[in-house]
Design an enzyme around this catalytic site. Structure first.
Site, mmCIF file in Angstrom:
data_model
loop_
_atom_site.group_PDB
_atom_site.id
_atom_site.type_symbol
_atom_site.label_atom_id
_atom_site.label_comp_id
_atom_site.label_asym_id
_atom_site.label_seq_id
_atom_site.Cartn_x
_atom_site.Cartn_y
_atom_site.Cartn_z
ATOM 1 N N LYS A 32 34.974 56.558 32.004
ATOM 2 C CA LYS A 32 35.223 55.815 32.960
ATOM 3 C C LYS A 32 34.838 57.758 34.390
ATOM 4 O O LYS A 32 34.148 57.308 34.776
ATOM 5 C CB LYS A 32 35.343 55.313 33.276
ATOM 6 C CG LYS A 32 34.966 53.504 32.475
ATOM 7 C CD LYS A 32 35.989 52.459 33.529
ATOM 8 C CE LYS A 32 36.149 51.589 32.390
ATOM 9 N NZ LYS A 32 36.681 50.273 32.209
ATOM 10 N N GLN A 71 42.226 48.395 34.900
ATOM 11 C CA GLN A 71 41.555 47.875 33.304
ATOM 12 C C GLN A 71 41.852 46.861 33.015
ATOM 13 O O GLN A 71 43.694 46.605 33.332
ATOM 14 C CB GLN A 71 42.235 49.413 32.807
ATOM 15 C CG GLN A 71 41.104 49.591 31.190
ATOM 16 C CD GLN A 71 40.268 49.700 31.560
ATOM 17 O OE1 GLN A 71 39.702 49.575 32.224
ATOM 18 N NE2 GLN A 71 39.260 48.751 30.179
ATOM 19 N N ASP A 125 33.970 46.260 39.583
ATOM 20 C CA ASP A 125 34.347 45.221 38.222
ATOM 21 C C ASP A 125 33.247 44.052 38.863
ATOM 22 O O ASP A 125 32.825 43.574 37.736
ATOM 23 C CB ASP A 125 35.607 45.225 37.323
ATOM 24 C CG ASP A 125 35.899 45.721 36.520
ATOM 25 O OD1 ASP A 125 34.913 46.056 35.740
ATOM 26 O OD2 ASP A 125 37.432 46.088 36.964
HETATM 27 N N1 GUN Z 1 38.721 46.247 29.540
HETATM 28 C C1 GUN Z 1 37.652 46.525 28.970
HETATM 29 N N2 GUN Z 1 36.428 45.773 29.521
HETATM 30 C C2 GUN Z 1 36.809 46.113 30.832
HETATM 31 C C3 GUN Z 1 36.230 46.465 32.218
HETATM 32 O O1 GUN Z 1 35.066 46.294 32.359
HETATM 33 N N3 GUN Z 1 36.652 46.380 33.049
HETATM 34 C C4 GUN Z 1 38.124 45.986 33.178
HETATM 35 N N4 GUN Z 1 38.739 46.371 34.508
HETATM 36 N N5 GUN Z 1 39.247 45.863 32.235
HETATM 37 C C5 GUN Z 1 38.431 46.284 30.874
#
Ligand code: GUN
Length: 287
Positions: free
Chosen positions: A54, A98, A121
């Site tokens: 990311k 995350q 998100d």
């Molecule tokens: N963990 C796995 N996928 C995601 C996501 O799309 N966002 C977040 N914040 N954590 C994750």
């Protein structure tokens, strides 16, 4: 007949290239680019990989990008303090904590603390609720990526029968909301559903359950669109989806591969959400 593949990697690159102009525009208007802060707690290896990816994508697009890697011993109060600081930081348009978080932290309390206008998100109940009511919202990235894929193959969901398999807050539920907003007739399946019966009638199937090969190829309606959100790692380390790919490919009109399908779209849509969060609509809503 064999289905055409929907190439998520190529489409993700296209989505990112389409953001370049908006990034320049944000920068010209306010003097600094869209910014995203990613917070990670502990040493979960998958989370480390996701967060690195990311951050790298954000940097490629010229975003402000910050990774806060906090120790596994971080308390909930400390994490909430981080969120509050990022909420107040004008350079930060998007905040992503995350998941999963260590067991001693209440994820829900943390997600609730994120300013909805910075919730890239799309997990805050304010955004989830707005999405469900068909109002403007920051929508979760994976389902948004699926909608972008349908657009790319000129599949219009209006009046079509869509079957979503899985009812998670991250994929299944927001996926259903986006498809309802696009005027599809939507069925959401879960562990108590007759999945075979529903899938047989679907013009578009979105599989997001996390069980390798749960969706049998023989259930797929000829000519339909099959989107596989599953990312299941087998004992041999190989990734597989929730759909029996080879058999489904013989019946579907379009199908996404795993890997190289929905996966790459998620980060591209996160970048798109961050640009959206930097824009005037979210900007006005910021606390
Ligand atoms: N963990 C796995 N996928 C995601 C996501 O799309 N966002 C977040 N914040 N954590 C994750």
């Amino acid at each position: 007949m064999s289905a055409s593949l929907i190439d998520g990697k190529a489409l993700a690159a296209k989505v990112k290239s389409q953001l370049v102009e908006s990034v320049a525009q944000v920068k010209a208007e306010r003097g600094f680019p869209p910014g995203i802060a990613v917070v990670r707690v502990g040493e979960d290896p998958a989370s480390k990989i996701y967060v690195t990816s990311k951050k790298k994508t954000a940097e490629e697009l010229g975003f402000g990008s910050w990774e806060h890697a906090l120790p596994a011993t971080t308390t909930q109060a400390e994490l909430l303090d981080w969120v509050r600081r990022l909420n107040a930081d004008p350079k930060v348009d998007g905040i992503l904590v995350q998941l999963p978080l260590p067991k001693h932290i209440d994820s829900n309390a943390v997600l609730l603390a994120i300013d909805p206008a910075k919730d890239v998100d799309g997990f805050h109940p304010c955004n989830a609720g707005s999405l469900f009511q068909g109002r403007p919202a920051l929508a979760p990235c994976t389902p948004s990526g699926v909608m972008r894929m349908l657009e790319e193959i000129s599949f219009s969901p209006a009046g079509k029968k869509a079957v979503v398999v899985g009812r998670s807050n991250i994929v299944g539920r927001p996926m259903a909301a986006l498809l309802i907003n696009a005027s599809a007739t939507v069925t959401v399946c879960h562990s108590k559903s007759d999945v075979a019966h529903e899938v047989r009638q679907a013009d578009v199937v979105v599989a997001a359950v996390g069980i390798s090969g749960l969706i049998k190829g023989e259930w797929v309606k000829p000519g339909s669109v099959v989107i596989d959100v599953g990312m299941n790692r087998g004992p041999d380390g190989k990734l597989s989806g929730d759909v029996e790919f080879a058999a489904a490919k013989e019946r579907a009109g379009w199908i996404t591969p795993v890997p190289g399908g929905v996966g790459p779209m998620t980060i591209a849509m996160l970048m798109s959400n961050t640009v959206q969060a930097a824009g005037p609509n979210c900007g006005r809503a910021k606390r």
